[in-house]
Design an enzyme around this catalytic site. Structure first.
Site, mmCIF file in Angstrom:
data_model
loop_
_atom_site.group_PDB
_atom_site.id
_atom_site.type_symbol
_atom_site.label_atom_id
_atom_site.label_comp_id
_atom_site.label_asym_id
_atom_site.label_seq_id
_atom_site.Cartn_x
_atom_site.Cartn_y
_atom_site.Cartn_z
ATOM 1 N N SER A 111 0.856 -1.183 0.000
ATOM 2 C CA SER A 111 0.000 0.000 0.000
ATOM 3 C C SER A 111 0.890 1.230 0.000
ATOM 4 O O SER A 111 2.048 1.179 0.449
ATOM 5 C CB SER A 111 -0.892 0.008 1.248
ATOM 6 O OG SER A 111 -1.508 1.277 1.438
ATOM 7 N N TYR B 234 -1.637 -0.666 10.329
ATOM 8 C CA TYR B 234 -1.652 -0.877 8.872
ATOM 9 C C TYR B 234 -0.353 -0.388 8.228
ATOM 10 O O TYR B 234 0.262 -1.100 7.425
ATOM 11 C CB TYR B 234 -2.854 -0.164 8.265
ATOM 12 C CG TYR B 234 -3.088 -0.497 6.805
ATOM 13 C CD1 TYR B 234 -3.625 -1.723 6.440
ATOM 14 C CD2 TYR B 234 -2.790 0.423 5.799
ATOM 15 C CE1 TYR B 234 -3.849 -2.032 5.110
ATOM 16 C CE2 TYR B 234 -3.014 0.122 4.471
ATOM 17 C CZ TYR B 234 -3.546 -1.114 4.133
ATOM 18 O OH TYR B 234 -3.753 -1.416 2.803
#
Length: 266
Positions: free
Chosen positions: A153, A167
């Site tokens: 990501s 995350y």
């Protein structure tokens, strides 16, 4: 060296290749499964949600692909080894691995219990490592060669103010696995790369695409950082995936490819 100019598109062919996709019922997993199916690959699709897995498998079969369904998440060494054995038992070998499984859990650090942090790290990091390990063992047993594509990501590179410590940390770790494994396996003809998107259309982000005051305000603020001036669409992940899964990327390994409209460039 092959005469690649006689048919340049052949570089991107995955026809007849055996591809394993984990997290196949998720947003990126579904894109990966359908793109590889349409391009002629044989598929082993794994996901924890049985009904959703069956639905994406049928979509892939409708595109002419041979598909095996495995209703599991890559949660342990035993599960991952069995997933690879199933692929080999069904199609005789493996060639491509796409790790699209993972999760997020958003909370400020003072509100997040350690167990929640570790759960995200397990889903995104440990499970990616476990399935890549099982797949690598089989590729080496076959004599080498193959493609591993992990899911990162833009948040592996950039922080986020809204409670993304778990995350961001997990995706930074995925980037590290990608680079280290790319170095480790390069001499075996196995390439390891990651796709790192920013916001793209999915069930989780659908609200950002809506036409209402809240979505418009959030979208406007976000797009101020995106040079191409729009949010991502599933097809924006399709091209990078096909590149990394095919011979076109044979000289590329250990890379994190940002599918982000230039977001991380500014």
């Amino acid at each position: 060296m092959s005469d690649y100019l006689s048919n340049p598109l052949e570089l991107f062919s995955v026809a007849g290749k055996v591809a394993v996709v984990t997290g196949a019922s998720g947003a990126f997993g579904e894109v990966a499964a359908e793109v590889l199916a349409a391009a002629g690959a044989k598929l082993v699709l794994a996901a924890g949600k049985k009904a959703e897995l069956a639905a994406i498998a049928e979509k892939c079969r409708a595109r002419g692909a041979e598909v095996a369904e495995v209703n599991v998440r890559p949660t342990s060494e035993a599960v991952c080894d069995e997933l690879v054995r199933t692929a080999v038992a069904t199609f005789g070998r493996v060639d491509i691995l796409v790790v699209a499984s993972g999760k997020n859990d958003v909370a400020k650090i003072v509100d997040m219990a350690p167990e929640r942090f570790l759960d995200v790290m397990d889903a995104n990091v440990t499970q990616s490592w476990l399935v890549a390990r099982a797949f690598t063992k089989q590729l080496l047993a076959q004599g080498g060669g193959g493609k591993i594509v992990l899911m990162s990501s833009a948040r592996g590179l950039l922080g986020h103010p809204a409670g993304y410590t778990a995350y961001c940390a997990s995706k930074s770790a995925v980037d590290g696995i990608t680079k280290a494994l790319g170095c480790e396996l390069g001499t075996q003809g196995i390439t390891v790369n990651a796709i790192a998107p920013t916001v793209f259309r999915s069930p989780l982000t659908a609200w950002m695409f809506e036409e209402n005051d809240n979505a418009t305000a959030v979208r406007k603020g976000f797009l101020g950082r995106v040079p191409v001036g729009r949010l991502g669409e599933p097809q924006d992940l399709a091209g990078p995936l096909l590149f990394l899964a095919s011979a076109a990327s044979d000289f590329y390994t250990g890379h994190v490819l940002y599918a982000d409209g230039g977001y991380t460039a500014g």
